[in-house]
Motif scaffolding. Structure first.
Motif, PDB file in Angstrom:
ATOM      1  N   ASP A 101      61.121 -21.686 -30.032  1.00 14.58           N
ATOM      2  CA  ASP A 101      60.399 -20.569 -29.436  1.00 14.58           C
ATOM      3  C   ASP A 101      58.916 -20.597 -29.756  1.00 14.58           C
ATOM      4  O   ASP A 101      58.093 -20.197 -28.953  1.00 14.58           O
ATOM      5  CB  ASP A 101      60.999 -19.242 -29.898  1.00 14.58           C
ATOM      6  N   SER A 102      58.540 -21.032 -30.942  1.00 15.90           N
ATOM      7  CA  SER A 102      57.137 -21.049 -31.320  1.00 15.90           C
ATOM      8  C   SER A 102      56.312 -21.949 -30.411  1.00 15.90           C
ATOM      9  O   SER A 102      55.175 -21.655 -30.085  1.00 15.90           O
ATOM     10  CB  SER A 102      56.996 -21.518 -32.777  1.00 15.90           C
ATOM     11  N   SER A 103      56.888 -23.059 -29.960  1.00 17.96           N
ATOM     12  CA  SER A 103      56.149 -23.958 -29.079  1.00 17.96           C
ATOM     13  C   SER A 103      56.277 -23.560 -27.620  1.00 17.96           C
ATOM     14  O   SER A 103      55.556 -24.048 -26.771  1.00 17.96           O
ATOM     15  CB  SER A 103      56.653 -25.394 -29.269  1.00 17.96           C
ATOM     16  N   LEU A 104      57.273 -22.679 -27.329  1.00 19.38           N
ATOM     17  CA  LEU A 104      57.408 -22.187 -25.960  1.00 19.38           C
ATOM     18  C   LEU A 104      56.298 -21.225 -25.592  1.00 19.38           C
ATOM     19  O   LEU A 104      55.977 -21.045 -24.431  1.00 19.38           O
ATOM     20  CB  LEU A 104      58.756 -21.449 -25.804  1.00 19.38           C
ATOM     21  N   TRP A 105      55.702 -20.592 -26.602  1.00 18.00           N
ATOM     22  CA  TRP A 105      54.724 -19.548 -26.349  1.00 18.00           C
ATOM     23  C   TRP A 105      53.545 -20.096 -25.557  1.00 18.00           C
ATOM     24  O   TRP A 105      52.995 -21.147 -25.856  1.00 18.00           O
ATOM     25  CB  TRP A 105      54.238 -18.975 -27.675  1.00 18.00           C
ATOM     26  N   SER A 106      53.177 -19.365 -24.540  1.00 23.47           N
ATOM     27  CA  SER A 106      52.000 -19.696 -23.758  1.00 23.47           C
ATOM     28  C   SER A 106      51.143 -18.454 -23.672  1.00 23.47           C
ATOM     29  O   SER A 106      51.647 -17.356 -23.440  1.00 23.47           O
ATOM     30  CB  SER A 106      52.398 -20.157 -22.352  1.00 23.47           C
ATOM     31  N   SER A 107      49.843 -18.596 -23.897  1.00 22.44           N
ATOM     32  CA  SER A 107      48.949 -17.447 -23.879  1.00 22.44           C
ATOM     33  C   SER A 107      48.840 -16.892 -22.466  1.00 22.44           C
ATOM     34  O   SER A 107      49.177 -17.569 -21.488  1.00 22.44           O
ATOM     35  CB  SER A 107      47.568 -17.867 -24.390  1.00 22.44           C
ATOM     36  N   PRO A 108      48.355 -15.654 -22.306  1.00 24.83           N
ATOM     37  CA  PRO A 108      48.208 -15.068 -20.972  1.00 24.83           C
ATOM     38  C   PRO A 108      47.378 -15.912 -20.022  1.00 24.83           C
ATOM     39  O   PRO A 108      47.616 -15.909 -18.822  1.00 24.83           O
ATOM     40  CB  PRO A 108      47.540 -13.723 -21.265  1.00 24.83           C
ATOM     41  N   SER A 109      46.409 -16.643 -20.564  1.00 26.41           N
ATOM     42  CA  SER A 109      45.568 -17.467 -19.701  1.00 26.41           C
ATOM     43  C   SER A 109      46.275 -18.732 -19.225  1.00 26.41           C
ATOM     44  O   SER A 109      45.770 -19.435 -18.355  1.00 26.41           O
ATOM     45  CB  SER A 109      44.279 -17.853 -20.446  1.00 26.41           C
ATOM     46  N   GLY A 110      47.468 -19.015 -19.775  1.00 28.02           N
ATOM     47  CA  GLY A 110      48.178 -20.227 -19.399  1.00 28.02           C
ATOM     48  C   GLY A 110      48.989 -20.112 -18.125  1.00 28.02           C
ATOM     49  O   GLY A 110      49.482 -21.114 -17.610  1.00 28.02           O
ATOM     50  N   PHE A 111      49.131 -18.894 -17.604  1.00 26.24           N
ATOM     51  CA  PHE A 111      49.909 -18.670 -16.395  1.00 26.24           C
ATOM     52  C   PHE A 111      49.000 -18.423 -15.199  1.00 26.24           C
ATOM     53  O   PHE A 111      47.955 -17.789 -15.316  1.00 26.24           O
ATOM     54  CB  PHE A 111      50.851 -17.479 -16.557  1.00 26.24           C
ATOM     55  N   THR A 112      49.447 -18.913 -14.046  1.00 26.54           N
ATOM     56  CA  THR A 112      48.764 -18.653 -12.778  1.00 26.54           C
ATOM     57  C   THR A 112      49.745 -17.983 -11.832  1.00 26.54           C
ATOM     58  O   THR A 112      50.882 -18.431 -11.685  1.00 26.54           O
ATOM     59  CB  THR A 112      48.245 -19.954 -12.143  1.00 26.54           C
ATOM     60  N   SER A 113      49.310 -16.888 -11.221  1.00 26.07           N
ATOM     61  CA  SER A 113      50.131 -16.177 -10.238  1.00 26.07           C
ATOM     62  C   SER A 113      49.748 -16.621  -8.836  1.00 26.07           C
ATOM     63  O   SER A 113      48.579 -16.539  -8.451  1.00 26.07           O
ATOM     64  CB  SER A 113      49.940 -14.662 -10.374  1.00 26.07           C
ATOM     65  N   LEU A 114      50.729 -17.107  -8.084  1.00 27.87           N
ATOM     66  CA  LEU A 114      50.533 -17.551  -6.703  1.00 27.87           C
ATOM     67  C   LEU A 114      51.339 -16.607  -5.810  1.00 27.87           C
ATOM     68  O   LEU A 114      52.562 -16.671  -5.778  1.00 27.87           O
ATOM     69  CB  LEU A 114      51.010 -18.993  -6.530  1.00 27.87           C
ATOM     70  N   VAL A 115      50.653 -15.727  -5.113  1.00 25.03           N
ATOM     71  CA  VAL A 115      51.312 -14.649  -4.370  1.00 25.03           C
ATOM     72  C   VAL A 115      51.066 -14.819  -2.871  1.00 25.03           C
ATOM     73  O   VAL A 115      49.935 -15.023  -2.429  1.00 25.03           O
ATOM     74  CB  VAL A 115      50.793 -13.273  -4.836  1.00 25.03           C
TER      75      VAL A 115
END
Length: 367
Positions: A101-115
């Motif tokens: 789980d510790s390496s699964l963590w991604s910061s908020p800036s690591g995600f991109t929303s494609l809508v």
């Protein structure tokens, strides 16, 4: 198939074969690829999957470097929730194919929303949002700390990316293709009441919300494609609608009730029939547990990472059945809480009455 037939397209020009395959959809292409070696090799061309992604979700055109085959495979099926089987499959996937789980963590800036929003299959709105916060904040800043503690909410139209004073975005329904406007106007015919027109349009709006993690290359579609519910914002105004989309994701966070997270996407819009336009007032994402309590930023980030490894299905009726089962769970959970509160209130009232009678008896004895 005979062994001699496994390379039946060996003499066909590779470019011509790819051109033919480009006319298929992704699901058909995957089926064709399993027939022989030549087709499987040709179906692996990234240019094909890149075109499929761009055509299916116009917002993905903002992505220039990625494995588009993996993106299509991850984003095309919808998240499937099934009690019992779902949680077991998640544990297996986590233990077999993902790091701790510790390496699964991604910061908020690591995600991109494609809508992308569609009307009868035609895209009428697209938007790309990098990150989950309005600004690129340092992970040690006060704003980031508040993000982790406060209830999570992402409003696509309220983060300052549109240069309009009222933060409302207008999209012409005819901007993509001419027949989009024609199909919309054709929907107006046959209705004697304005409310019937608006209801028909709202029921034919679909939404895709893809979360893409650039670091891992994984993606997931957290929408339900079709609205879970449709209601009017104002019962006296036929043109104002609120549409709800979303999915259910099993969680491993002990602070979340029943370890279930509901991704809730709300779309509020106003239909301008004479102008042939839709006014988008709100397109937002929040997360709740089975009690209806909003998750904070830290819990939401865990849910995002969890969603990337969830079970999925291209069978939309099966997905809908899982959601209805979750709704039944919510009702039963609410009834259980109400029953416990009623019993608690009755006990409190009984104790209070007994205490009052005891005091009255004591006073009467003294007198």
């Amino acid at each position: 198939m005979k062994k001699s037939d496994r390379n039946c397209f060996k003499g066909v020009n590779r470019d011509a074969l790819i051109e033919i395959m480009s006319r298929l959809d992704g699901f058909t292409l995957a089926s064709v690829a399993s027939t022989c070696n030549d087709l499987r090799e040709a179906a692996g061309e990234e240019v094909l999957w890149k075109e499929f992604c761009y055509n299916t979700w116009p917002s993905t055109s903002a992505i220039k470097t990625a494995s588009f085959k993996c993106l299509y495979t991850d984003a095309f099926p919808l998240i499937l929730y099934e009690e019992g089987r779902s949680e077991v499959s998640q544990q297996q996937m986590t233990s077999e194919s993902t790091p701790p789980d510790s390496s699964l963590w991604s910061s908020p800036s690591g995600f991109t929303s494609l809508v992308d929003i569609y009307y009868k299959g035609h895209c009428i709105f697209s938007k790309v949002v990098d990150g989950m916060t309005a600004r690129n904040e340092s992970e040690t800043s006060e704003c980031f700390k508040r993000f982790l503690c406060y209830p999570f909410s992402l409003d696509l139209l309220g983060i300052g990316r549109f240069e309009t004073s009222d933060r409302v975005f207008y999209q012409n329904l005819g901007i993509m293709e001419d027949d989009t406007t024609n199909s919309l106007l054709a929907a107006f015919t046959g209705y004697n009441r304005r409310g019937g027109i608006c209801s028909d349009i709202a029921q034919n709006i679909q939404l895709s919300w893809i979360l893409w993690n650039a670091r891992t290359g994984r993606a997931v579609n957290i929408s339900s494609w079709k609205p879970r519910s449709i209601c009017r914002n104002n019962p006296f105004v036929h043109e104002d609608f609120s549409l709800c989309f979303g999915c259910i994701v099993p969680a491993k966070d002990s602070s979340i009730t029943h370890k279930l997270t509901e991704f809730e996407i709300t779309v509020k819009c106003k239909l301008l029939i004479e102008q042939g336009c839709i006014t988008w007032k709100e397109i937002s994402l929040i997360m709740k547990d089975i009690d209806g309590s909003h998750l904070n930023g830290q819990q939401s980030m865990k849910a995002f990472n969890r969603a990337l490894i969830c079970s999925r299905s291209i069978n939309h009726s099966r997905v809908e059945k899982g959601y209805q089962h979750f709704q039944n769970q919510k009702i039963l959970h609410r009834l259980k809480i109400d029953r416990e509160e009623l019993i608690s209130n009755l006990l409190s009232a009984t104790v209070a009455i007994a205490s009052l009678l005891g005091i009255c008896y004591a006073c009467g004895t003294l007198l």
